[in-house]
Design a protein around this motif. Structure first.
Motif, PDB file in Angstrom:
ATOM      1  N   ASP A  80      48.767  54.285  42.844  1.00 26.41           N
ATOM      2  CA  ASP A  80      48.487  52.848  42.756  1.00 26.41           C
ATOM      3  C   ASP A  80      48.732  52.256  41.367  1.00 26.41           C
ATOM      4  O   ASP A  80      48.149  52.690  40.377  1.00 26.41           O
ATOM      5  N   GLY A  81      49.580  51.237  41.316  1.00 25.84           N
ATOM      6  CA  GLY A  81      49.864  50.573  40.052  1.00 25.84           C
ATOM      7  C   GLY A  81      48.668  49.857  39.460  1.00 25.84           C
ATOM      8  O   GLY A  81      48.606  49.638  38.243  1.00 25.84           O
ATOM      9  N   LEU A 102      51.869  39.176  41.048  1.00 22.40           N
ATOM     10  CA  LEU A 102      51.119  39.378  42.287  1.00 22.40           C
ATOM     11  C   LEU A 102      50.139  40.534  42.134  1.00 22.40           C
ATOM     12  O   LEU A 102      50.532  41.706  42.126  1.00 22.40           O
ATOM     13  N   GLU A 103      48.866  40.195  42.018  1.00 18.89           N
ATOM     14  CA  GLU A 103      47.821  41.214  41.969  1.00 18.89           C
ATOM     15  C   GLU A 103      47.703  41.908  43.334  1.00 18.89           C
ATOM     16  O   GLU A 103      48.096  41.363  44.362  1.00 18.89           O
ATOM     17  N   GLY A 104      47.127  43.109  43.355  1.00 19.02           N
ATOM     18  CA  GLY A 104      46.878  43.812  44.602  1.00 19.02           C
ATOM     19  C   GLY A 104      45.500  43.510  45.156  1.00 19.02           C
ATOM     20  O   GLY A 104      44.936  42.447  44.928  1.00 19.02           O
ATOM     21  N   GLY A 105      44.961  44.496  45.894  1.00 16.18           N
ATOM     22  CA  GLY A 105      43.635  44.292  46.461  1.00 16.18           C
ATOM     23  C   GLY A 105      43.550  44.587  47.942  1.00 16.18           C
ATOM     24  O   GLY A 105      42.719  43.999  48.640  1.00 16.18           O
ATOM     25  N   ALA A 119      59.810  38.742  39.665  1.00 18.12           N
ATOM     26  CA  ALA A 119      58.472  38.928  40.218  1.00 18.12           C
ATOM     27  C   ALA A 119      58.024  40.356  39.955  1.00 18.12           C
ATOM     28  O   ALA A 119      58.846  41.278  39.888  1.00 18.12           O
ATOM     29  N   ALA A 120      56.719  40.526  39.803  1.00 14.28           N
ATOM     30  CA  ALA A 120      56.132  41.853  39.663  1.00 14.28           C
ATOM     31  C   ALA A 120      54.929  41.935  40.580  1.00 14.28           C
ATOM     32  O   ALA A 120      54.009  41.114  40.483  1.00 14.28           O
ATOM     33  N   GLY A 121      54.948  42.924  41.483  1.00 13.09           N
ATOM     34  CA  GLY A 121      53.868  43.086  42.437  1.00 13.09           C
ATOM     35  C   GLY A 121      53.181  44.427  42.279  1.00 13.09           C
ATOM     36  O   GLY A 121      53.824  45.445  42.012  1.00 13.09           O
ATOM     37  N   VAL A 122      51.873  44.416  42.437  1.00 14.04           N
ATOM     38  CA  VAL A 122      51.060  45.621  42.314  1.00 14.04           C
ATOM     39  C   VAL A 122      50.381  45.888  43.651  1.00 14.04           C
ATOM     40  O   VAL A 122      49.739  44.987  44.215  1.00 14.04           O
ATOM     41  N   ILE A 156      57.255  51.084  46.845  1.00 13.56           N
ATOM     42  CA  ILE A 156      56.180  50.195  47.300  1.00 13.56           C
ATOM     43  C   ILE A 156      54.993  51.022  47.774  1.00 13.56           C
ATOM     44  O   ILE A 156      53.831  50.705  47.478  1.00 13.56           O
ATOM     45  N   ARG A 157      55.273  52.103  48.501  1.00 11.25           N
ATOM     46  CA  ARG A 157      54.190  52.990  48.951  1.00 11.25           C
ATOM     47  C   ARG A 157      53.439  53.565  47.766  1.00 11.25           C
ATOM     48  O   ARG A 157      52.195  53.604  47.753  1.00 11.25           O
ATOM     49  N   ALA A 158      54.171  53.997  46.744  1.00 12.48           N
ATOM     50  CA  ALA A 158      53.519  54.525  45.553  1.00 12.48           C
ATOM     51  C   ALA A 158      52.626  53.475  44.911  1.00 12.48           C
ATOM     52  O   ALA A 158      51.473  53.747  44.539  1.00 12.48           O
ATOM     53  N   SER A 159      53.149  52.266  44.778  1.00 13.85           N
ATOM     54  CA  SER A 159      52.393  51.180  44.160  1.00 13.85           C
ATOM     55  C   SER A 159      51.091  50.902  44.899  1.00 13.85           C
ATOM     56  O   SER A 159      50.085  50.544  44.289  1.00 13.85           O
ATOM     57  N   ALA A 160      51.101  51.110  46.234  1.00 13.61           N
ATOM     58  CA  ALA A 160      49.953  50.765  47.070  1.00 13.61           C
ATOM     59  C   ALA A 160      49.121  51.973  47.478  1.00 13.61           C
ATOM     60  O   ALA A 160      48.215  51.836  48.307  1.00 13.61           O
TER      61      ALA A 160
END
Length: 285
Positions: free
Chosen positions: A163-164, A11-14, A38-41, A141-145
Motif C-alpha cells: 500500500d502506497g 487522489l488519497e486512498g481509503g 495525476a497521482a493516486g494512492v 494498482i494492486r500493489a498500491s491498494a
C-alpha cells in the motif's frame, strides 16, 4: 520555459471511502475537466485510473453489482487467497470480463497517471507511471491498494510492494516536484481528522518481522499523514491547491456491501463536486 499552469490531480486512498472520490471524478469527467498529471494512492489509484480511461460511472456500477461477491472483498477471500480484496477477481476477472476497463482509451489519453506503492524492504514510496492499462499496470494498482496484514506482498520486476498510503498518503509534494503548479487534491477524511498511531505494535512487528523497515514506516505513518494534511492546508491557503474533502466522516468500512451505503458515499462526492464545479473550473483556468 516552465509551464506555470500545469494541472495536477491528487487522489488519497481509503478503501471504500474512495467512492467519495469516484463521485467527484465522475462529475469532472462529465464536464470535460482535464489534468496534465495525476497521482493516486490505494483506492485513489484503483478508482482514479478510470479518469484516464474516460469511464464515468464504472466505479459505482461495479461496486453495486459485485459488492456482495466474496471474490471481490471478504474475509473468505483473505482466508482462501491471502487478500482481503481478491487479486484475481479485482484485477483480472472484473476489468477483463465483467466490467471491462478501456485500456485503449487509457493508453491514448495524454494525462500522466502515477500509482504510489511502498517498497516493503525500505519503507519508502515508489511512484510508477502507468502507461497502457495492461497487466503490469494492473499489478502496480494492486500493489498500491494492497493493505498491510490484509494482503500478500506484490512482487513486480523484483520489487516487493504494498500500500502506497504507508509511505505517501497524499502525494501533493510529488506532483509539485513534477511541475504541477495548480493541484486539485481530493481527500477522503474531513478537515478535523487526525490520524492516530497504530496500536498493537508488538503484534504488527511480529507479523511483519521479515520487513522491519515497513513496520517502522507503519509506526510513523500518523506523523507523516498529519504533516501532509497540514501541508495541504498551507497550499490551499496560498492558493496553489484546491481541496475537496467530505464534510464529515464517511463512516464506511472496507467490506461494506449495502448498496445504499455505497451509493450514499458516492453521492456525497457527486454533490460536493457539483456545488464546487464553477470554483474548480475557475481555479484551473
Amino acid at each position: 520555459m516552465e509551464n506555470r499552469n500545469t494541472k495536477g490531480l491528487v487522489l488519497e486512498g481509503g478503501a471504500l471511502r474512495g467512492l467519495f472520490t469516484a463521485g467527484i471524478l465522475d462529475v469532472l469527467m462529465e464536464n470535460n475537466v482535464l489534468f496534465d498529471k495525476a497521482a493516486g494512492v490505494s483506492a485513489g489509484a484503483a478508482f482514479g485510473c478510470n479518469y484516464k480511461s474516460h469511464q464515468p460511472g464504472r466505479v459505482l456500477r461495479y461496486n453495486l453489482e459485485y459488492g456482495s461477491d466474496w471474490r471481490y472483498k471478504s474475509f473468505r477471500s483473505l482466508l482462501f487467497t491471502g487478500d482481503l480484496y481478491g487479486a484475481s477477481f479485482c484485477y483480472h476477472k472484473l476489468p477483463e470480463e465483467l466490467d471491462v476497463f478501456d485500456a485503449v482509451a487509457f493508453a491514448s489519453d495524454p494525462m500522466e497517471f502515477y500509482a504510489v506503492a511502498t517498497d516493503v524492504l525500505t519503507g519508502r514510496p515508489i511512484y510508477h507511471k502507468l502507461t497502457d492499462g495492461g497487466n503490469e499496470d494492473m499489478e502496480w494498482i494492486r500493489a498500491s491498494a494492497s493493505m498491510p496484514l490484509a494482503s500478500r506482498v506484490v512482487t513486480i520486476n523484483g520489487q516487493k510492494l504494498l500500500d502506497g498510503g504507508i509511505s505517501d498518503s497524499i502525494p501533493l509534494e510529488f506532483l509539485e516536484k513534477q511541475g504541477c503548479t495548480r493541484n486539485l487534491v481530493i481527500l477522503t477524511q474531513p478537515s478535523d481528522y487526525t490520524k492516530r498511531q497504530y496500536r498493537y505494535r508488538g503484534a504488527i512487528r511480529a507479523a511483519l518481522h521479515k520487513y522491519p523497515a515497513l513496520s517502522a514506516a507503519l509506526f510513523e505513518r500518523h506523523v507523516m499523514y498529519n504533516a501532509q494534511t497540514a501541508y495541504v492546508k498551507v497550499r490551499e491557503d496560498e492558493g496553489s491547491a484546491f481541496v475537496l474533502r467530505p464534510p464529515e466522516s464517511l463512516n464506511i468500512g472496507p467490506l461494506e456491501k449495502d448498496p445504499r451505503e455505497i451509493r450514499r458515499v458516492y453521492d456525497t462526492g457527486r454533490d460536493l463536486a457539483s456545488k464546487k464545479l464553477q470554483q474548480i473550473l475557475d481555479f484551473l483556468s
